[in-house]
Design a protein around this motif. Structure first.
Motif, PDB file in Angstrom:
ATOM      1  N   ASP A  18       0.832  -1.205   0.000  1.00 47.58           N
ATOM      2  CA  ASP A  18       0.000   0.000   0.000  1.00 47.58           C
ATOM      3  C   ASP A  18       0.864   1.252   0.000  1.00 47.58           C
ATOM      4  N   ARG A  19       1.922   1.250   0.819  1.00 46.70           N
ATOM      5  CA  ARG A  19       2.803   2.419   0.892  1.00 46.70           C
ATOM      6  C   ARG A  19       3.541   2.642  -0.425  1.00 46.70           C
ATOM      7  N   LEU A  20       3.944   1.554  -1.054  1.00 51.75           N
ATOM      8  CA  LEU A  20       4.683   1.678  -2.307  1.00 51.75           C
ATOM      9  C   LEU A  20       3.776   2.197  -3.424  1.00 51.75           C
ATOM     10  N   ARG A  21       2.552   1.698  -3.468  1.00 49.20           N
ATOM     11  CA  ARG A  21       1.601   2.205  -4.463  1.00 49.20           C
ATOM     12  C   ARG A  21       1.328   3.702  -4.248  1.00 49.20           C
ATOM     13  N   GLN A  22       1.188   4.100  -2.987  1.00 47.17           N
ATOM     14  CA  GLN A  22       0.939   5.511  -2.675  1.00 47.17           C
ATOM     15  C   GLN A  22       2.136   6.368  -3.080  1.00 47.17           C
ATOM     16  N   LYS A  23       3.322   5.866  -2.830  1.00 48.27           N
ATOM     17  CA  LYS A  23       4.540   6.586  -3.221  1.00 48.27           C
ATOM     18  C   LYS A  23       4.573   6.786  -4.729  1.00 48.27           C
ATOM     19  N   ARG A  25       1.962   6.850  -6.791  1.00 48.78           N
ATOM     20  CA  ARG A  25       0.898   7.773  -7.181  1.00 48.78           C
ATOM     21  C   ARG A  25       1.279   9.220  -6.892  1.00 48.78           C
ATOM     22  N   GLU A  26       1.882   9.454  -5.737  1.00 49.65           N
ATOM     23  CA  GLU A  26       2.136  10.819  -5.292  1.00 49.65           C
ATOM     24  C   GLU A  26       3.435  11.403  -5.834  1.00 49.65           C
ATOM     25  N   ALA A  27       4.472  10.574  -5.952  1.00 58.12           N
ATOM     26  CA  ALA A  27       5.786  11.102  -6.340  1.00 58.12           C
ATOM     27  C   ALA A  27       6.210  10.698  -7.742  1.00 58.12           C
ATOM     28  N   GLY A  28       5.541   9.700  -8.320  1.00 56.27           N
ATOM     29  CA  GLY A  28       5.877   9.279  -9.670  1.00 56.27           C
ATOM     30  C   GLY A  28       7.011   8.266  -9.708  1.00 56.27           C
ATOM     31  N   PRO A  29       7.250   7.677 -10.878  1.00 53.35           N
ATOM     32  CA  PRO A  29       8.246   6.608 -11.000  1.00 53.35           C
ATOM     33  C   PRO A  29       9.670   7.057 -10.720  1.00 53.35           C
ATOM     34  N   ALA A  30       9.974   8.340 -10.949  1.00 54.44           N
ATOM     35  CA  ALA A  30      11.344   8.816 -10.725  1.00 54.44           C
ATOM     36  C   ALA A  30      11.744   8.733  -9.251  1.00 54.44           C
ATOM     37  N   ALA A  31      10.755   8.703  -8.365  1.00 57.68           N
ATOM     38  CA  ALA A  31      11.050   8.653  -6.929  1.00 57.68           C
ATOM     39  C   ALA A  31      11.296   7.231  -6.430  1.00 57.68           C
ATOM     40  N   LEU A  32      11.109   6.248  -7.293  1.00 50.93           N
ATOM     41  CA  LEU A  32      11.246   4.850  -6.881  1.00 50.93           C
ATOM     42  C   LEU A  32      12.569   4.270  -7.359  1.00 50.93           C
ATOM     43  N   HIS A  33      13.128   3.403  -6.541  1.00 55.18           N
ATOM     44  CA  HIS A  33      14.300   2.626  -6.948  1.00 55.18           C
ATOM     45  C   HIS A  33      13.853   1.580  -7.981  1.00 55.18           C
ATOM     46  N   ASP A  34      14.822   1.069  -8.738  1.00 54.12           N
ATOM     47  CA  ASP A  34      14.490   0.046  -9.723  1.00 54.12           C
ATOM     48  C   ASP A  34      13.817  -1.164  -9.083  1.00 54.12           C
ATOM     49  N   TYR A  35      14.292  -1.576  -7.906  1.00 53.46           N
ATOM     50  CA  TYR A  35      13.698  -2.758  -7.278  1.00 53.46           C
ATOM     51  C   TYR A  35      12.266  -2.483  -6.852  1.00 53.46           C
ATOM     52  N   GLU A  36      11.948  -1.213  -6.532  1.00 49.54           N
ATOM     53  CA  GLU A  36      10.579  -0.877  -6.149  1.00 49.54           C
ATOM     54  C   GLU A  36       9.647  -0.910  -7.370  1.00 49.54           C
ATOM     55  N   LEU A  37      10.138  -0.438  -8.512  1.00 48.77           N
ATOM     56  CA  LEU A  37       9.330  -0.546  -9.732  1.00 48.77           C
ATOM     57  C   LEU A  37       9.063  -2.008 -10.074  1.00 48.77           C
ATOM     58  N   LEU A  38      10.085  -2.843  -9.921  1.00 49.15           N
ATOM     59  CA  LEU A  38       9.893  -4.268 -10.153  1.00 49.15           C
ATOM     60  C   LEU A  38       8.893  -4.859  -9.177  1.00 49.15           C
ATOM     61  N   GLU A  39       8.965  -4.429  -7.937  1.00 47.77           N
ATOM     62  CA  GLU A  39       7.986  -4.915  -6.954  1.00 47.77           C
ATOM     63  C   GLU A  39       6.563  -4.609  -7.396  1.00 47.77           C
ATOM     64  N   LEU A  40       6.336  -3.396  -7.881  1.00 46.90           N
ATOM     65  CA  LEU A  40       4.990  -3.015  -8.317  1.00 46.90           C
ATOM     66  C   LEU A  40       4.497  -3.929  -9.440  1.00 46.90           C
ATOM     67  N   ILE A  41       5.400  -4.317 -10.326  1.00 47.74           N
ATOM     68  CA  ILE A  41       5.038  -5.229 -11.404  1.00 47.74           C
ATOM     69  C   ILE A  41       4.750  -6.624 -10.852  1.00 47.74           C
ATOM     70  N   LEU A  42       5.531  -7.025  -9.853  1.00 51.24           N
ATOM     71  CA  LEU A  42       5.418  -8.382  -9.320  1.00 51.24           C
ATOM     72  C   LEU A  42       4.201  -8.586  -8.422  1.00 51.24           C
ATOM     73  N   PHE A  43       3.622  -7.498  -7.923  1.00 51.56           N
ATOM     74  CA  PHE A  43       2.510  -7.627  -6.976  1.00 51.56           C
ATOM     75  C   PHE A  43       1.394  -8.512  -7.516  1.00 51.56           C
ATOM     76  N   ARG A  44       1.040  -8.318  -8.792  1.00 52.94           N
ATOM     77  CA  ARG A  44      -0.090  -9.087  -9.345  1.00 52.94           C
ATOM     78  C   ARG A  44       0.257 -10.552  -9.536  1.00 52.94           C
ATOM     79  N   ALA A  45       1.503 -10.822  -9.909  1.00 58.15           N
ATOM     80  CA  ALA A  45       1.898 -12.206 -10.180  1.00 58.15           C
ATOM     81  C   ALA A  45       2.232 -12.975  -8.905  1.00 58.15           C
ATOM     82  N   ILE A  46       2.614 -12.247  -7.849  1.00 59.36           N
ATOM     83  CA  ILE A  46       2.954 -12.888  -6.567  1.00 59.36           C
ATOM     84  C   ILE A  46       2.103 -12.227  -5.483  1.00 59.36           C
ATOM     85  N   PRO A  47       0.850 -12.637  -5.344  1.00 53.99           N
ATOM     86  CA  PRO A  47      -0.076 -11.923  -4.454  1.00 53.99           C
ATOM     87  C   PRO A  47       0.122 -12.191  -2.963  1.00 53.99           C
TER      88      PRO A  47
END
Length: 232
Positions: A18-23, A25-47
């Motif tokens: 939830d915190r990562l999704r909010q981050k 939404r509010e700060a955009g992809p530039a505020a995320l580390h590469d591993y965090e962007l990957l996490e967002l992609i992985l959420f649906r495949a690894i619930p």
């Protein structure tokens, strides 16, 4: 074992998601580390599991976000926790990136949209683990007619059939072409064979009214343009 849970009794990673999704939404992809962007992609495949270790393992193995998306299925599934559903999610994102860069090139004069062309070439080819040779066919106004993979080779060689390149240009009524291939080694420096082949294509195409605008080599470390190097 149920694993760690927060005060409300939910698995600890649910709050993190939830915190990562909010981050995002509010700060955009530039505020995320590469591993965090990957996490967002992985959420649906690894619930039902913490995705941070999987995301970091992918980056440790392949080196960058782009290289993770481009990695072959068989190598991705060597990572613990990666199955076909994860591979599908990663390849969907890669396909979206391909589509985006392709659409940036369509219906626009290619030579005046050169950065978009380079972005498209790098996105589609720079991180491939085998060599691929493609040709971009242009009309009289230098607009895209077709973007086609002509040959796929090995880790360090792709056979190029000059007659087939010129024949296809004539079939499409193309007035100009741009050749593109990748170097899986990571170094885009053209080889002697690359230079010789480029000259042979240009010499064969020009008498038939087809101009070779450029030959681009893309790799993980960058790209080179034969025209910029004075090789065309």
């Amino acid at each position: 074992m149920g694993g760690l849970k927060d005060a409300a009794g939910s698995p600890h990673y649910m709050g993190h998601r939830d915190r990562l999704r909010q981050k995002f939404r509010e700060a955009g992809p530039a505020a995320l580390h590469d591993y965090e962007l990957l996490e967002l992609i992985l959420f649906r495949a690894i619930p039902r599991r913490d995705t941070k270790p999987v995301a970091k393992a992918l980056l440790d193995r392949f080196g960058s976000f782009a290289e993770v998306l481009s990695a072959p299925d068989r190598l991705l599934m060597e990572i613990p926790g990666i199955g076909q559903s994860v591979v599908t999610e990663l390849k969907l994102v890669q396909a979206a990136a391909f589509k985006f860069t392709s659409d940036q090139v369509k219906n626009r004069p290619v030579l005046s949209s050169w950065n978009a062309v380079l972005d498209h070439c790098r996105t589609t080819m720079a991180y491939n683990d085998i060599e691929q040779f493609r040709v971009i066919f242009l009309d009289k106004k230098n607009k895209l007619i077709a973007d086609e993979v002509q040959q796929t080779g090995t880790v360090d060689h792709t056979p190029v059939y000059i007659r087939e390149v010129v024949k296809r240009a004539l079939e499409l009524s193309a007035s100009a072409i741009i050749m593109v291939h990748n170097h899986p080694s990571g170094d885009p420096t053209p080889s002697r064979a690359d230079i010789d082949m480029t000259k042979q294509v240009a010499d064969a195409a020009e008498p038939l009214g087809v101009i070779l605008h450029d030959h681009i080599i893309v790799a993980r470390s960058g790209h080179v343009s034969f025209r910029s190097l004075g090789l065309i």
